[in-house]
Write a protein that holds these residues in place. Structure first.
Motif, PDB file in Angstrom:
ATOM      1  N   GLY A  85       0.795  -1.212   0.000  1.00 35.67           N
ATOM      2  CA  GLY A  85       0.000   0.000   0.000  1.00 35.67           C
ATOM      3  C   GLY A  85       0.830   1.265   0.000  1.00 35.67           C
ATOM      4  O   GLY A  85       0.291   2.372   0.074  1.00 35.67           O
ATOM      5  N   GLU A  86       2.152   1.126  -0.113  1.00 37.74           N
ATOM      6  CA  GLU A  86       3.046   2.281  -0.098  1.00 37.74           C
ATOM      7  C   GLU A  86       3.013   2.998  -1.451  1.00 37.74           C
ATOM      8  O   GLU A  86       3.012   2.365  -2.503  1.00 37.74           O
ATOM      9  CB  GLU A  86       4.480   1.821   0.178  1.00 37.74           C
ATOM     10  CG  GLU A  86       5.513   2.940   0.117  1.00 37.74           C
ATOM     11  CD  GLU A  86       6.934   2.420   0.182  1.00 37.74           C
ATOM     12  OE1 GLU A  86       7.870   3.231   0.123  1.00 37.74           O
ATOM     13  OE2 GLU A  86       7.111   1.186   0.273  1.00 37.74           O
ATOM     14  N   ASN A  87       2.995   4.332  -1.404  1.00 43.35           N
ATOM     15  CA  ASN A  87       3.045   5.136  -2.618  1.00 43.35           C
ATOM     16  C   ASN A  87       4.177   6.147  -2.492  1.00 43.35           C
ATOM     17  O   ASN A  87       4.203   6.956  -1.571  1.00 43.35           O
ATOM     18  CB  ASN A  87       1.723   5.874  -2.854  1.00 43.35           C
ATOM     19  CG  ASN A  87       1.670   6.569  -4.205  1.00 43.35           C
ATOM     20  OD1 ASN A  87       1.508   5.932  -5.236  1.00 43.35           O
ATOM     21  ND2 ASN A  87       1.808   7.888  -4.200  1.00 43.35           N
ATOM     22  N   LEU A  88       5.116   6.089  -3.426  1.00 42.51           N
ATOM     23  CA  LEU A  88       6.267   6.980  -3.436  1.00 42.51           C
ATOM     24  C   LEU A  88       6.107   7.996  -4.554  1.00 42.51           C
ATOM     25  O   LEU A  88       5.866   7.621  -5.701  1.00 42.51           O
ATOM     26  CB  LEU A  88       7.559   6.175  -3.638  1.00 42.51           C
ATOM     27  CG  LEU A  88       8.869   6.966  -3.690  1.00 42.51           C
ATOM     28  CD1 LEU A  88       9.136   7.649  -2.351  1.00 42.51           C
ATOM     29  CD2 LEU A  88      10.026   6.031  -4.054  1.00 42.51           C
ATOM     30  N   GLY A  89       6.237   9.291  -4.236  1.00 43.17           N
ATOM     31  CA  GLY A  89       6.039  10.332  -5.228  1.00 43.17           C
ATOM     32  C   GLY A  89       7.351  10.957  -5.667  1.00 43.17           C
ATOM     33  O   GLY A  89       8.276  11.120  -4.881  1.00 43.17           O
ATOM     34  N   PHE A  90       7.419  11.315  -6.948  1.00 44.63           N
ATOM     35  CA  PHE A  90       8.570  11.991  -7.530  1.00 44.63           C
ATOM     36  C   PHE A  90       8.097  13.320  -8.115  1.00 44.63           C
ATOM     37  O   PHE A  90       7.271  13.324  -9.040  1.00 44.63           O
ATOM     38  CB  PHE A  90       9.202  11.153  -8.651  1.00 44.63           C
ATOM     39  CG  PHE A  90       9.693   9.794  -8.220  1.00 44.63           C
ATOM     40  CD1 PHE A  90      11.031   9.575  -7.954  1.00 44.63           C
ATOM     41  CD2 PHE A  90       8.797   8.727  -8.098  1.00 44.63           C
ATOM     42  CE1 PHE A  90      11.487   8.316  -7.568  1.00 44.63           C
ATOM     43  CE2 PHE A  90       9.247   7.466  -7.712  1.00 44.63           C
ATOM     44  CZ  PHE A  90      10.590   7.270  -7.448  1.00 44.63           C
ATOM     45  N   ASP A  91       8.585  14.434  -7.597  1.00 45.27           N
ATOM     46  CA  ASP A  91       8.245  15.742  -8.138  1.00 45.27           C
ATOM     47  C   ASP A  91       9.111  15.994  -9.358  1.00 45.27           C
ATOM     48  O   ASP A  91      10.340  16.066  -9.256  1.00 45.27           O
ATOM     49  CB  ASP A  91       8.492  16.823  -7.082  1.00 45.27           C
ATOM     50  CG  ASP A  91       8.008  18.194  -7.512  1.00 45.27           C
ATOM     51  OD1 ASP A  91       7.864  18.427  -8.737  1.00 45.27           O
ATOM     52  OD2 ASP A  91       7.768  19.041  -6.643  1.00 45.27           O
ATOM     53  N   VAL A  92       8.486  16.139 -10.540  1.00 46.13           N
ATOM     54  CA  VAL A  92       9.256  16.268 -11.782  1.00 46.13           C
ATOM     55  C   VAL A  92       9.269  17.703 -12.309  1.00 46.13           C
ATOM     56  O   VAL A  92       9.743  17.956 -13.410  1.00 46.13           O
ATOM     57  CB  VAL A  92       8.727  15.296 -12.859  1.00 46.13           C
ATOM     58  CG1 VAL A  92       8.905  13.861 -12.392  1.00 46.13           C
ATOM     59  CG2 VAL A  92       7.265  15.570 -13.201  1.00 46.13           C
TER      60      VAL A  92
END
Length: 291
Positions: free
Chosen positions: A48-55
């Motif tokens: 259930g983990e969600n990792l975000g990348f700010d592009v």
């Protein structure tokens, strides 16, 4: 045919414009984007983990590559995102002369060519492009408003493309060797409906699953363009879908909250979240960029 699907809200994302889900079968991850929040996301269903990348800018579509990076279609061009360093490396600039346009949906074909289209709301100035592994760029279609929902039939003889604002779903003949498309015809005409065809995915039987913006549902059409099933959703604006999971039987669905009134948000409280639906059908594999 109405089937009672079990809808699972697997991520409380509250995205502004969740889009572009891509299944990574090697790691059992789902990548997806939040266009206006400038984020690429990596969701792990097992935890259930969600990792975000700010592009740093809008990102309309992504594609897997053979290394630790993704290809992205951003506002006016393509770029690579290094998943280890988070570095964004521009590849090519396109449509810089059309500041009101931005790039939207995209996918790779079996040959590793990246297909992506632009959005030009209210105008017919959007186009569909193909970026090949040799670094060449091809214009595949013009005169679109919002290029969306592209995909290929299991036998790779047919290519599908949605023009959301025109409420049209198109089919083309597809030459898998040359990558050319021809003989455009209307596959499904939704003119006059209260909803719009958005992102799509195709299963191994050739059925086309389409997220319907403002339609509260995903509709499944057979290869003849006949509606055969419908998944009712608790959100007004589903945006796209793809098959994933170990056996490619799980349909992941992204959604949006952008542009909705407070009253609409009250009715569609889970807008922007990520959903999963277990089906009895098998999706097609995800192909990455070969460059």
């Amino acid at each position: 045919m109405q089937i009672d699907y079990q809808i699972n809200n697997v991520l409380t994302a509250r995205a502004r414009l969740g889009e572009g889900p891509v299944w990574d079968s090697n790691h059992h991850w789902l990548y997806w984007v939040d266009i206006y929040n400038h984020r690429v996301n990596r969701f792990k269903p097992a935890t259930g983990e969600n990792l975000g990348f700010d592009v740093g800018d809008v990102v309309g579509a992504i594609a897997l590559t053979s290394s630790h990076r993704l290809m992205m279609a951003q506002r006016d061009g393509l770029a690579f995102l290094n998943l280890d360093t988070r570095e964004v490396t521009p590849i090519i600039q396109i449509e810089a002369d059309k500041p009101d346009n931005r790039f939207n949906d995209g996918k790779c074909d079996r040959q590793g060519r990246f297909w992506f289209g632009s959005a030009s709301p209210g105008k017919t100035e959007a186009s569909l492009y193909r970026y090949d592994p040799d670094g060449s760029l091809q214009v595949m279609e013009t005169g679109l408003t919002i290029s969306n929902g592209l995909g290929w039939s299991p036998d790779e003889k047919t290519f599908y493309l949605n023009d959301s604002e025109q409420q049209k779903m198109y089919a083309y003949n597809f030459d898998t060797v040359t990558g050319k498309i021809s003989n455009r015809r209307i596959f499904v005409d939704l003119t006059g409906e209260s909803f719009y065809p958005d992102g799509l995915t195709i299963d191994s039987q050739g059925n086309i699953w389409v997220a319907m913006w403002d339609g509260w549902c995903v509709i499944c059409f057979n290869p003849k363009g006949e509606e055969i099933s419908q998944i009712k959703l608790p959100v007004q604006r589903p945006t796209s879908c793809t098959f994933g999971g170990e056996d490619l039987r799980t349909l992941y669905i992204t959604s949006a909250s952008v542009g909705m009134s407070e009253k609409e948000i009250d009715k569609s409280f889970y807008s922007g979240d990520l959903f999963a639906v277990e089906t009895n059908l098998v999706g097609l594999p995800t192909y990455g960029f070969s460059g």
